[in-house]
Scaffold this motif. Structure first.
Motif, PDB file in Angstrom:
ATOM      1  N   THR A 278     -10.715   7.193  34.938  1.00  0.00           N
ATOM      2  CA  THR A 278     -11.048   8.590  34.684  1.00  0.00           C
ATOM      3  C   THR A 278     -12.089   8.669  33.574  1.00  0.00           C
ATOM      4  OG1 THR A 278      -8.813   9.241  35.285  1.00  0.00           O
ATOM      5  CG2 THR A 278     -10.089  10.829  34.025  1.00  0.00           C
ATOM      6  N   ASN A 279     -11.814   7.934  32.522  1.00  0.00           N
ATOM      7  CA  ASN A 279     -12.714   7.937  31.378  1.00  0.00           C
ATOM      8  C   ASN A 279     -14.129   7.512  31.788  1.00  0.00           C
ATOM      9  OD1 ASN A 279     -13.877   7.666  28.859  1.00  0.00           O
ATOM     10  ND2 ASN A 279     -11.986   6.986  27.904  1.00  0.00           N
ATOM     11  N   ASP A 280     -14.239   6.381  32.467  1.00  0.00           N
ATOM     12  CA  ASP A 280     -15.557   5.871  32.872  1.00  0.00           C
ATOM     13  C   ASP A 280     -16.251   6.838  33.824  1.00  0.00           C
ATOM     14  OD1 ASP A 280     -15.124   3.552  31.426  1.00  0.00           O
ATOM     15  OD2 ASP A 280     -14.247   2.499  33.150  1.00  0.00           O
ATOM     16  N   THR A 281     -15.474   7.409  34.738  1.00  0.00           N
ATOM     17  CA  THR A 281     -16.064   8.280  35.750  1.00  0.00           C
ATOM     18  C   THR A 281     -16.554   9.583  35.131  1.00  0.00           C
ATOM     19  OG1 THR A 281     -14.525   7.330  37.348  1.00  0.00           O
ATOM     20  CG2 THR A 281     -15.626   9.339  37.993  1.00  0.00           C
ATOM     21  N   VAL A 282     -15.708  10.208  34.310  1.00  0.00           N
ATOM     22  CA  VAL A 282     -16.104  11.475  33.682  1.00  0.00           C
ATOM     23  C   VAL A 282     -17.327  11.259  32.799  1.00  0.00           C
ATOM     24  CG1 VAL A 282     -15.378  13.274  32.060  1.00  0.00           C
ATOM     25  CG2 VAL A 282     -13.810  12.501  33.832  1.00  0.00           C
ATOM     26  N   LYS A 283     -17.337  10.151  32.073  1.00  0.00           N
ATOM     27  CA  LYS A 283     -18.465   9.842  31.187  1.00  0.00           C
ATOM     28  C   LYS A 283     -19.766   9.768  32.002  1.00  0.00           C
ATOM     29  CE  LYS A 283     -19.583   6.019  28.621  1.00  0.00           C
ATOM     30  NZ  LYS A 283     -19.100   4.661  28.779  1.00  0.00           N
ATOM     31  N   THR A 284     -19.695   9.058  33.136  1.00  0.00           N
ATOM     32  CA  THR A 284     -20.889   8.909  33.982  1.00  0.00           C
ATOM     33  C   THR A 284     -21.327  10.258  34.552  1.00  0.00           C
ATOM     34  OG1 THR A 284     -20.112   6.699  34.553  1.00  0.00           O
ATOM     35  CG2 THR A 284     -21.852   7.616  35.919  1.00  0.00           C
ATOM     36  N   ILE A 285     -20.364  11.093  34.937  1.00  0.00           N
ATOM     37  CA  ILE A 285     -20.716  12.400  35.506  1.00  0.00           C
ATOM     38  C   ILE A 285     -21.450  13.240  34.464  1.00  0.00           C
ATOM     39  CG2 ILE A 285     -19.832  14.562  36.451  1.00  0.00           C
ATOM     40  CD1 ILE A 285     -17.429  12.961  37.547  1.00  0.00           C
TER      41      ILE A 285
ATOM     42  N   ARG B 217      -5.390  15.350  34.738  1.00  0.00           N
ATOM     43  CA  ARG B 217      -6.100  16.611  34.959  1.00  0.00           C
ATOM     44  C   ARG B 217      -6.323  17.428  33.686  1.00  0.00           C
ATOM     45  NH1 ARG B 217      -7.042  18.779  39.948  1.00  0.00           N
ATOM     46  NH2 ARG B 217      -5.188  18.106  41.070  1.00  0.00           N
ATOM     47  N   GLU B 218      -5.308  17.502  32.856  1.00  0.00           N
ATOM     48  CA  GLU B 218      -5.433  18.331  31.649  1.00  0.00           C
ATOM     49  C   GLU B 218      -6.526  17.801  30.723  1.00  0.00           C
ATOM     50  OE1 GLU B 218      -4.249  21.338  31.302  1.00  0.00           O
ATOM     51  OE2 GLU B 218      -3.419  21.014  33.310  1.00  0.00           O
ATOM     52  N   ALA B 219      -6.572  16.461  30.548  1.00  0.00           N
ATOM     53  CA  ALA B 219      -7.603  15.851  29.702  1.00  0.00           C
ATOM     54  C   ALA B 219      -8.991  16.105  30.295  1.00  0.00           C
ATOM     55  CB  ALA B 219      -7.352  14.357  29.568  1.00  0.00           C
ATOM     56  N   VAL B 220      -9.086  15.993  31.618  1.00  0.00           N
ATOM     57  CA  VAL B 220     -10.374  16.198  32.275  1.00  0.00           C
ATOM     58  C   VAL B 220     -10.823  17.653  32.123  1.00  0.00           C
ATOM     59  CG1 VAL B 220     -11.570  16.184  34.506  1.00  0.00           C
ATOM     60  CG2 VAL B 220     -10.059  14.306  33.903  1.00  0.00           C
ATOM     61  N   LYS B 221      -9.872  18.597  32.247  1.00  0.00           N
ATOM     62  CA  LYS B 221     -10.204  20.017  32.092  1.00  0.00           C
ATOM     63  C   LYS B 221     -10.810  20.274  30.717  1.00  0.00           C
ATOM     64  CE  LYS B 221      -6.858  22.473  35.022  1.00  0.00           C
ATOM     65  NZ  LYS B 221      -5.570  23.197  34.964  1.00  0.00           N
ATOM     66  N   LYS B 222     -10.281  19.594  29.705  1.00  0.00           N
ATOM     67  CA  LYS B 222     -10.795  19.783  28.341  1.00  0.00           C
ATOM     68  C   LYS B 222     -12.203  19.208  28.218  1.00  0.00           C
ATOM     69  CE  LYS B 222      -6.740  20.242  25.444  1.00  0.00           C
ATOM     70  NZ  LYS B 222      -5.680  19.394  26.088  1.00  0.00           N
ATOM     71  N   GLU B 223     -12.356  18.005  28.751  1.00  0.00           N
ATOM     72  CA  GLU B 223     -13.625  17.278  28.638  1.00  0.00           C
ATOM     73  C   GLU B 223     -14.727  17.965  29.455  1.00  0.00           C
ATOM     74  OE1 GLU B 223     -14.780  12.941  27.545  1.00  0.00           O
ATOM     75  OE2 GLU B 223     -12.985  14.109  27.164  1.00  0.00           O
ATOM     76  N   ALA B 224     -14.359  18.441  30.640  1.00  0.00           N
ATOM     77  CA  ALA B 224     -15.334  19.013  31.569  1.00  0.00           C
ATOM     78  C   ALA B 224     -14.757  20.264  32.220  1.00  0.00           C
ATOM     79  CB  ALA B 224     -15.691  17.974  32.629  1.00  0.00           C
ATOM     80  N   PRO B 225     -14.768  21.372  31.488  1.00  0.00           N
ATOM     81  CA  PRO B 225     -14.109  22.588  31.984  1.00  0.00           C
ATOM     82  C   PRO B 225     -14.755  23.170  33.246  1.00  0.00           C
ATOM     83  CG  PRO B 225     -15.221  22.990  29.870  1.00  0.00           C
ATOM     84  CD  PRO B 225     -15.330  21.534  30.140  1.00  0.00           C
ATOM     85  N   GLY B 226     -15.999  22.734  33.547  1.00  0.00           N
ATOM     86  CA  GLY B 226     -16.689  23.315  34.691  1.00  0.00           C
ATOM     87  C   GLY B 226     -16.371  22.651  36.031  1.00  0.00           C
ATOM     88  N   PHE B 227     -15.698  21.506  36.005  1.00  0.00           N
ATOM     89  CA  PHE B 227     -15.354  20.853  37.275  1.00  0.00           C
ATOM     90  C   PHE B 227     -14.469  21.793  38.088  1.00  0.00           C
ATOM     91  CE2 PHE B 227     -15.381  16.075  35.842  1.00  0.00           C
ATOM     92  CZ  PHE B 227     -16.701  16.212  35.466  1.00  0.00           C
ATOM     93  N   ILE B 228     -14.593  21.703  39.416  1.00  0.00           N
ATOM     94  CA  ILE B 228     -13.697  22.461  40.283  1.00  0.00           C
ATOM     95  C   ILE B 228     -12.453  21.617  40.487  1.00  0.00           C
ATOM     96  CG2 ILE B 228     -13.368  23.443  42.574  1.00  0.00           C
ATOM     97  CD1 ILE B 228     -16.420  23.934  42.599  1.00  0.00           C
ATOM     98  N   GLN B 229     -11.315  22.124  40.022  1.00  0.00           N
ATOM     99  CA  GLN B 229     -10.062  21.378  40.152  1.00  0.00           C
ATOM    100  C   GLN B 229      -9.475  21.640  41.536  1.00  0.00           C
ATOM    101  OE1 GLN B 229      -8.923  19.176  38.028  1.00  0.00           O
ATOM    102  NE2 GLN B 229     -10.507  19.560  36.481  1.00  0.00           N
ATOM    103  N   VAL B 230      -9.186  20.549  42.253  1.00  0.00           N
ATOM    104  CA  VAL B 230      -8.648  20.676  43.615  1.00  0.00           C
ATOM    105  C   VAL B 230      -7.188  20.219  43.597  1.00  0.00           C
ATOM    106  CG1 VAL B 230      -8.948  20.003  46.018  1.00  0.00           C
ATOM    107  CG2 VAL B 230     -10.940  20.156  44.531  1.00  0.00           C
ATOM    108  N   TYR B 231      -6.282  21.073  44.068  1.00  0.00           N
ATOM    109  CA  TYR B 231      -4.848  20.766  44.005  1.00  0.00           C
ATOM    110  C   TYR B 231      -4.363  20.251  45.350  1.00  0.00           C
ATOM    111  CZ  TYR B 231      -5.349  23.036  39.579  1.00  0.00           C
ATOM    112  OH  TYR B 231      -5.775  23.338  38.318  1.00  0.00           O
ATOM    113  N   GLU B 232      -3.263  19.480  45.295  1.00  0.00           N
ATOM    114  CA  GLU B 232      -2.819  18.818  46.525  1.00  0.00           C
ATOM    115  C   GLU B 232      -1.594  19.456  47.154  1.00  0.00           C
ATOM    116  OE1 GLU B 232      -0.499  14.924  45.077  1.00  0.00           O
ATOM    117  OE2 GLU B 232      -2.521  15.082  44.315  1.00  0.00           O
TER     118      GLU B 232
END
Ligand code: NAG
Ligand code: NAG
Ligand code: NAG
Ligand code: NAG
Ligand code: NAG
Ligand code: NAG
Ligand code: NAG
Ligand code: NAG
Length: 308
Positions: A167-174, A192-207
């Motif tokens: 997650t870390n490597d991928t978000v960093k690259t994005i 998900r929560e960490a990613v939301k903080k780091e990149a609030p603009g991503f579209i979160q897709v739920y399963e």
């Protein structure tokens, strides 16, 4: 007894519900197609502004994410000429090589030779020539391409053991690529929560629907068998985007089309792409009138037989 059975048989069509019992004008827009497997560079149903083909992301020795179609162990041997290039070494795993070494590998020849998805025949000679020279792309290259063409990219991470680092490597690259965050569809739920903080603009897709409601989400991605047609229609009325996977048959695609699905993930792009309408759509009134006429005529036939 006879009357009761006859009435039950005659009336049972009233109980049949199908999302395709609608007026043709009410038919929702055709669901978008998301290619699940395809050819190395021409994804058969690649559409601009919508997610493209599925690739797997791996991390190399320098923690640079790169892309692959094949995710099984030993994938380098299967998809590239790693054995010719690095004779005698046992490179089974991407983490054994740096990205520079990976870039020297040819990733097209094996695909053309093995034709793992039976899609090679769909390529023109020119496309085959391009495919033959294919090398392994980095995630950064893909993201820059997507940014340039305003195309969405879907992310899923499969390896639970390394999910945090991945997650870390991928978000960093994005973030590094500068792609608008609303072009990124993020599936993994673990971080998900960490990613939301780091990149609030991503579209979160739920399963699942529970998770979607809990997070007030706008995107759902579920297996077609795990949701009711009625629920798809209800979600779409609330403008929630619904993707179903993996849909390969015309009849199933037709039902989901009638129910209003936003998109489907498919291995049968070429088949579904050609469809201009669902296989079967009938206004409810036509359906009922047809049945009533059939009922009346069969009743008349029966009466005539009795009389005779
Ligand atoms: C990119 O695509 C989105 C729809 O997916 C659209 O709303 C937006 O205007 C597009 N942006 C550009 C710069 O074309
Ligand atoms: C690589 O794979 C081969 C055959 O699949 C196996 O014999 C070998 O032990 C593996 N090497 C490593 C380092 O995992
Ligand atoms: C995650 O990354 C850290 C630092 O790069 C490393 O020490 C650790 O071993 C990694 N963990 C896994 C499970 O790969
Ligand atoms: C990613 O790793 C770096 C350094 O290892 C760390 O500082 C950062 O907090 C991590 N980010 C996330 C989202 O885990
Ligand atoms: C819904 O998805 C979340 C996140 O993956 C999971 O934790 C939860 O157990 C799921 N709920 C149901 C009812 O499947
Ligand atoms: C849910 O999101 C919508 C817009 O996306 C917002 O208007 C609404 O207030 C949110 N509701 C909750 C409970 O967060
Ligand atoms: C369908 O929607 C209803 C009501 O919104 C909900 O209670 C139910 O869990 C959903 N079921 C499925 C299978 O999606
Ligand atoms: C859904 O979107 C349409 C068009 O963008 C809009 O007219 C409608 O009011 C929206 N419905 C809801 C429930 O948000």
């Amino acid at each position: 007894m006879f009357l009761a059975v006859s009435a039950a048989i005659f009336l049972c069509p009233l109980l049949i519900h199908s999302p395709c019992l609608i007026e043709v004008q009410e038919l929702p827009e055709k669901p978008k197609l998301i290619g699940h497997r395809g050819a190395p560079m021409v994804s058969v149903c690649f559409t601009w502004h919508h997610p493209a083909n599925k690739h797997y992301i791996f991390i190399d020795k320098d923690r640079e994410p790169f892309l692959m179609h094949d995710h099984r162990p030993d994938f380098l041997r299967r998809t590239t000429n790693v054995e010719e290039k690095f004779i005698g070494s046992s490179f089974n795993n991407s983490a054994d090589l740096t990205f520079e070494q990976l870039q020297t590998l040819n990733a097209g020849e094996q695909f053309l030779k093995n034709d793992p998805y039976g899609t090679v025949s769909l390529l023109s000679e020119e496309e085959k020539e391009t495919a033959r020279k294919e090398i392994i792309p980095s995630l950064l290259e893909l993201l820059k391409f997507a940014k340039q063409h305003n195309t969405s990219v879907i992310f899923d991470l499969k390896n639970k053991e390394t999910e945090k680092n991945d997650t870390n490597d991928t978000v960093k690259t994005i973030l590094e690529s500068g792609i608008p965050q609303n072009l990124i569809l993020w599936l993994p739920s673990e971080e998900r929560e960490a990613v939301k903080k780091e990149a609030p603009g991503f579209i979160q897709v739920y399963e699942n629907e529970t998770d979607l409601e809990k997070n007030n989400g706008s995107h759902l991605n579920v297996k077609y068998s795990e949701i009711k047609m009625k629920n798809i229609s209800d979600l779409r009325k609330r403008n929630i985007t619904v993707n179903l996977y993996v849909v390969n048959e015309r009849w199933l695609f037709s039902m989901l089309w009638c129910a209003g699905a936003s998109s489907v993930t498919t291995n049968a792009c070429h088949l579904l792409k050609e469809m201009e309408r669902p296989d079967w759509v009938m206004p409810r009134s036509t359906y009922l009138i047809t049945w009533i006429l059939v009922d009346i005529s069969s009743a008349l036939v029966m009466m005539a037989l009795f009389h005779w």
